[in-house]
Design a protein around this motif. Sequence first.
Motif, PDB file in Angstrom:
ATOM      1  N   MET A  90      53.068  48.033  37.061  1.00 44.69           N
ATOM      2  CA  MET A  90      51.806  47.560  36.493  1.00 44.69           C
ATOM      3  C   MET A  90      51.892  46.095  36.074  1.00 44.69           C
ATOM      4  N   LEU A  91      53.028  45.690  35.511  1.00 48.03           N
ATOM      5  CA  LEU A  91      53.160  44.301  35.073  1.00 48.03           C
ATOM      6  C   LEU A  91      53.054  43.335  36.252  1.00 48.03           C
ATOM      7  N   ALA A  92      53.423  43.794  37.443  1.00 50.08           N
ATOM      8  CA  ALA A  92      53.366  42.932  38.626  1.00 50.08           C
ATOM      9  C   ALA A  92      51.933  42.681  39.087  1.00 50.08           C
ATOM     10  N   THR A  93      50.992  43.524  38.674  1.00 44.73           N
ATOM     11  CA  THR A  93      49.626  43.408  39.186  1.00 44.73           C
ATOM     12  C   THR A  93      48.572  43.273  38.089  1.00 44.73           C
ATOM     13  N   LEU A  94      48.943  43.490  36.827  1.00 44.30           N
ATOM     14  CA  LEU A  94      47.986  43.488  35.728  1.00 44.30           C
ATOM     15  C   LEU A  94      48.466  42.586  34.594  1.00 44.30           C
ATOM     16  N   ARG A  95      47.551  42.147  33.771  1.00 40.48           N
ATOM     17  CA  ARG A  95      47.877  41.380  32.573  1.00 40.48           C
ATOM     18  C   ARG A  95      48.259  42.360  31.459  1.00 40.48           C
ATOM     19  N   LEU A  96      49.341  42.083  30.766  1.00 46.85           N
ATOM     20  CA  LEU A  96      49.798  42.918  29.654  1.00 46.85           C
ATOM     21  C   LEU A  96      49.615  42.158  28.345  1.00 46.85           C
ATOM     22  N   VAL A  97      48.920  42.787  27.392  1.00 43.32           N
ATOM     23  CA  VAL A  97      48.739  42.234  26.048  1.00 43.32           C
ATOM     24  C   VAL A  97      49.308  43.244  25.055  1.00 43.32           C
ATOM     25  N   ARG A 133      39.090  44.661  32.722  1.00 43.57           N
ATOM     26  CA  ARG A 133      38.930  46.061  32.318  1.00 43.57           C
ATOM     27  C   ARG A 133      40.255  46.626  31.822  1.00 43.57           C
ATOM     28  N   ALA A 134      40.195  47.393  30.753  1.00 46.80           N
ATOM     29  CA  ALA A 134      41.397  48.030  30.226  1.00 46.80           C
ATOM     30  C   ALA A 134      41.835  49.131  31.177  1.00 46.80           C
ATOM     31  N   SER A 135      43.020  48.974  31.775  1.00 47.28           N
ATOM     32  CA  SER A 135      43.516  49.944  32.745  1.00 47.28           C
ATOM     33  C   SER A 135      44.384  51.023  32.117  1.00 47.28           C
ATOM     34  N   LEU A 136      45.021  50.708  30.991  1.00 49.71           N
ATOM     35  CA  LEU A 136      45.861  51.651  30.257  1.00 49.71           C
ATOM     36  C   LEU A 136      46.061  51.067  28.870  1.00 49.71           C
ATOM     37  N   LEU A 137      45.812  51.868  27.841  1.00 47.77           N
ATOM     38  CA  LEU A 137      45.929  51.386  26.459  1.00 47.77           C
ATOM     39  C   LEU A 137      46.605  52.447  25.625  1.00 47.77           C
ATOM     40  N   ARG A 163      41.681  46.447  18.379  1.00 49.24           N
ATOM     41  CA  ARG A 163      41.926  45.029  18.657  1.00 49.24           C
ATOM     42  C   ARG A 163      42.270  44.810  20.126  1.00 49.24           C
ATOM     43  N   LEU A 164      43.090  45.695  20.659  1.00 46.41           N
ATOM     44  CA  LEU A 164      43.472  45.574  22.066  1.00 46.41           C
ATOM     45  C   LEU A 164      42.276  45.760  22.991  1.00 46.41           C
ATOM     46  N   LEU A 165      41.410  46.709  22.675  1.00 46.60           N
ATOM     47  CA  LEU A 165      40.232  46.933  23.508  1.00 46.60           C
ATOM     48  C   LEU A 165      39.268  45.749  23.410  1.00 46.60           C
ATOM     49  N   TRP A 166      39.118  45.186  22.226  1.00 47.99           N
ATOM     50  CA  TRP A 166      38.285  43.995  22.083  1.00 47.99           C
ATOM     51  C   TRP A 166      38.826  42.852  22.941  1.00 47.99           C
ATOM     52  N   GLU A 167      40.154  42.707  23.003  1.00 46.17           N
ATOM     53  CA  GLU A 167      40.746  41.663  23.837  1.00 46.17           C
ATOM     54  C   GLU A 167      40.388  41.874  25.307  1.00 46.17           C
ATOM     55  N   ALA A 168      40.427  43.127  25.753  1.00 48.10           N
ATOM     56  CA  ALA A 168      40.043  43.417  27.136  1.00 48.10           C
ATOM     57  C   ALA A 168      38.564  43.089  27.366  1.00 48.10           C
ATOM     58  N   LEU A 169      37.708  43.483  26.447  1.00 46.69           N
ATOM     59  CA  LEU A 169      36.277  43.214  26.608  1.00 46.69           C
ATOM     60  C   LEU A 169      35.992  41.710  26.602  1.00 46.69           C
ATOM     61  N   ALA A 170      36.742  40.966  25.794  1.00 41.60           N
ATOM     62  CA  ALA A 170      36.569  39.514  25.770  1.00 41.60           C
ATOM     63  C   ALA A 170      36.961  38.884  27.105  1.00 41.60           C
ATOM     64  N   SER A 171      37.835  39.571  27.856  1.00 43.16           N
ATOM     65  CA  SER A 171      38.289  39.062  29.154  1.00 43.16           C
ATOM     66  C   SER A 171      37.367  39.451  30.297  1.00 43.16           C
ATOM     67  N   SER A 172      36.399  40.312  30.028  1.00 46.55           N
ATOM     68  CA  SER A 172      35.564  40.852  31.097  1.00 46.55           C
ATOM     69  C   SER A 172      34.611  39.793  31.645  1.00 46.55           C
ATOM     70  N   ARG A 173      34.256  39.978  32.921  1.00 47.92           N
ATOM     71  CA  ARG A 173      33.298  39.099  33.583  1.00 47.92           C
ATOM     72  C   ARG A 173      32.243  39.973  34.243  1.00 47.92           C
ATOM     73  N   LEU A 203      29.751  43.045  34.781  1.00 48.18           N
ATOM     74  CA  LEU A 203      29.819  44.466  34.447  1.00 48.18           C
ATOM     75  C   LEU A 203      31.259  44.882  34.163  1.00 48.18           C
ATOM     76  N   THR A 204      31.436  45.691  33.133  1.00 52.01           N
ATOM     77  CA  THR A 204      32.770  46.171  32.814  1.00 52.01           C
ATOM     78  C   THR A 204      32.741  47.688  32.654  1.00 52.01           C
ATOM     79  N   LEU A 205      33.918  48.270  32.496  1.00 52.51           N
ATOM     80  CA  LEU A 205      34.067  49.721  32.401  1.00 52.51           C
ATOM     81  C   LEU A 205      35.184  50.048  31.422  1.00 52.51           C
TER      82      LEU A 205
END
Length: 299
Positions: free
Chosen positions: A200-207, A225-229, A239-249, A251-253
């Motif tokens: 996952m780290l190779a293809t996704l951003r980790l916070v 979009r949050a793929s795993l939390l 806080r982590l979900l808010w960070e994902a939503l702040a990154s959205s462009r 439509l999000t899910l």
Amino acid sequence: MDSVSVRLMQEADLPSAERASAVTFFEAERSTRRVSDPEAEPRSAVVSKQWIDRMRFFLSVDPGGCWVAVEKETGSDRSDRTVGFAISQNRDRLWFLATYGVLPSHQGQGLGKRLIDAALAHASGRPGIFSSSVHPGATRRYRLAGFSLHPQMRMTGTVDRSTLPAIGGLREGLADDFEWMDQLDRDLRGAGHGPDHVHMLATLRLVVSEDREKPGYVYIDDQGRASLLAAAHPETAQRLLWEALASSRGLTLVNCITTPNHWAVDVGLTARLDIGQEGYIAVQDMPAPAPYLASGHFL
């Protein structure tokens, strides 16, 4: 059905299995589509490649959990055609089903049971978890196999950016974080993700959370979009979900929200997302994890 056999997947099966997956899930989306849902679209070439890469990873880590139903066409010199698949994995003391399906033309003939039975035999009695669609045949099969079905919610829409709070206490995650992340996973679902984190780290951003007393992490895809939390406390999860939503462009899910995870509902509604019901988290011999938003494939 004499022409169909269920056997362990081989790497050469991946293209045929992907085609079967694309057809199966496209038809399932069309048949279960609600009026308010967008029209189902065929899988793109990019998504097809991602599916094959992900299944190749599962095949390399735990090949004993990867099964296909293949049909040998009479008089044909072509390779076997995949008509069903069940990709499962053992991680420590946990079993999960990454994906499963049977071509519509071959449903109702017992193939689904044969595939699930093979995957469950690989589980060797481990507790299990997976994300299920609303397809009636699939949910019937899962319940007959002894799984509890926990309805999931999902939230969709465009984030109202005026609602975004100032978020602190987070940082970009690194491979050095995997050890404590695995311990958090053990606390929440009984087993760490292990090699899945590397993939996952190779293809996704980790916070991750900076506070090791209240640990948590989220993987965010290229659409924000949050793929795993996973988190030890609901406040960290929010806080982590808010960070994902702040990154959205656009439509999000936010997906895989079970009842114990209403902290996610509170965030999504504040962000002006629309809420609806979408499938189930199926578990056996374990509770639905919380605070936790499962990944569809890595659970």
